[in-house]
Enzyme design. Structure first.
Site, PDB file in Angstrom:
ATOM      1  CG  PHE A  18      -1.733  -0.827   1.442  1.00  0.00           C
ATOM      2  CD1 PHE A  18      -2.841  -0.489   1.270  1.00  0.00           C
ATOM      3  CD2 PHE A  18      -1.538  -2.321   1.098  1.00  0.00           C
ATOM      4  CE1 PHE A  18      -4.281  -1.669   1.439  1.00  0.00           C
ATOM      5  CE2 PHE A  18      -2.443  -3.420   1.850  1.00  0.00           C
ATOM      6  CZ  PHE A  18      -4.129  -2.892   1.722  1.00  0.00           C
ATOM      7  CG  ASP A  19       0.053   6.055  -1.368  1.00  0.00           C
ATOM      8  OD1 ASP A  19       1.205   6.349  -0.646  1.00  0.00           O
ATOM      9  OD2 ASP A  19      -0.465   6.691  -1.264  1.00  0.00           O
ATOM     10  CB  ILE A  20       0.696   5.652   4.103  1.00  0.00           C
ATOM     11  CG1 ILE A  20       1.510   3.333   4.372  1.00  0.00           C
ATOM     12  CG2 ILE A  20       0.722   5.380   5.962  1.00  0.00           C
ATOM     13  CD1 ILE A  20       0.436   2.328   4.363  1.00  0.00           C
ATOM     14  CB  THR A  23      -3.701   5.100  -0.152  1.00  0.00           C
ATOM     15  OG1 THR A  23      -3.190   5.603  -1.929  1.00  0.00           O
ATOM     16  CG2 THR A  23      -4.712   3.843  -0.844  1.00  0.00           C
TER      17      THR A  23
END
Length: 262
Positions: A18-20, A23
């Site tokens: 994941f991009d954090i 997102t």
């Protein structure tokens, strides 16, 4: 920005990266609030351009992207402080000792940037089916603030940060690091990694060009994040959702329909 038919079902994947910030975390809300309430900006007249949320976010994003390219090894907390100073400098505001302190305060605000309302529950659902890990443009100390704050109820199997990698996305080295560590740490192959992100520039272009299986574009429809021009031709994704909650529903439906066990 091209949606292509996914070559695999959600049940094929074993690992979600994941991009954090953007997102899972509402970085636009967090950044805008921290900037607009900081003393040098809050004291400006209401007519000043920096008092406009859209303008300050546009200026911030431009300066952050430039600095990440100029100094890919710069720790993210130091990068945040320097971006803050550059935003002010761009508007002719003097960088005094008080502003230097405020820039450090801004850098440490990252732990207060809130999660999107759907994030925690959706991540808990996804965690029933996949191993989860961030692939984030952040330093470890800053991410620990987020982990102990808005993401305290999310469990990750691993953490991959720009500080450990030595470069910022969209540098291909970040994704090469992801692939090598997921295989080494979990025995999971590249084609079993499902990358989930809001940013076309930072995430979906490099995964497309790096030969990843089609990922998930979480289209938060924010002010930051380029979605036009060259990126439309270069970024491909298999799923487009408006929230992680929507993705969690897709995943649960797929596993139930196919009668598989995670």
């Amino acid at each position: 920005m091209t949606q292509v038919p996914p070559s695999q079902s959600p049940t094929h994947f074993k690992f979600c990266s994941f991009d954090i910030y953007g997102t899972l975390i509402d970085w636009e809300g967090g950044i805008a609030n921290a900037l607009l309430t900081s003393a040098p900006i809050a004291s400006l007249p209401d007519s000043h351009k920096l008092k406009t949320r859209a303008y300050i976010l546009e200026t911030y994003e431009r300066e952050e992207r430039k600095l990440q390219q100029e100094q890919p090894g710069l720790e993210y907390s130091k990068l945040l402080a320097e971006v803050y100073r550059r935003v002010l400098k761009a508007e002719g505001i003097e960088i005094t000792p008080d502003v230097e302190k405020t820039s450090d305060d801004f850098a440490h605000s990252i732990g207060t940037w809130p999660a999107f309302p759907d994030t925690v529950k959706a991540m808990q659902t996804l965690g029933k089916y996949y191993k989860l890990a961030p692939l984030s443009n952040v330093d470890n100390a800053s991410f620990s603030r987020t982990l102990s704050g808005p993401l305290k109820d999310v469990n990750f199997s691993a953490i991959y940060t720009a500080q450990d990698i030595g470069s910022y996305k969209p540098d291909p080295r970040n994704f090469e690091y992801l692939v090598s560590h997921v295989e080494k740490d979990f025995g999971i192959k590249k084609d079993e990694i499902w990358h989930i992100a809001q940013s076309l520039h930072h995430d979906h272009v490099p995964t497309t060009e790096g030969g990843f299986e089609t990922g998930v574009w979480v289209d938060r429809k924010g002010a930051m994040g380029e979605v036009s021009g060259e990126l439309k031709e270069r970024a491909k994704y298999g799923w487009r959702v408006g929230s992680l909650g929507e993705l969690a529903d897709i995943v649960e439906e797929a596993w139930a329909k196919e009668g598989k066990q995670p």
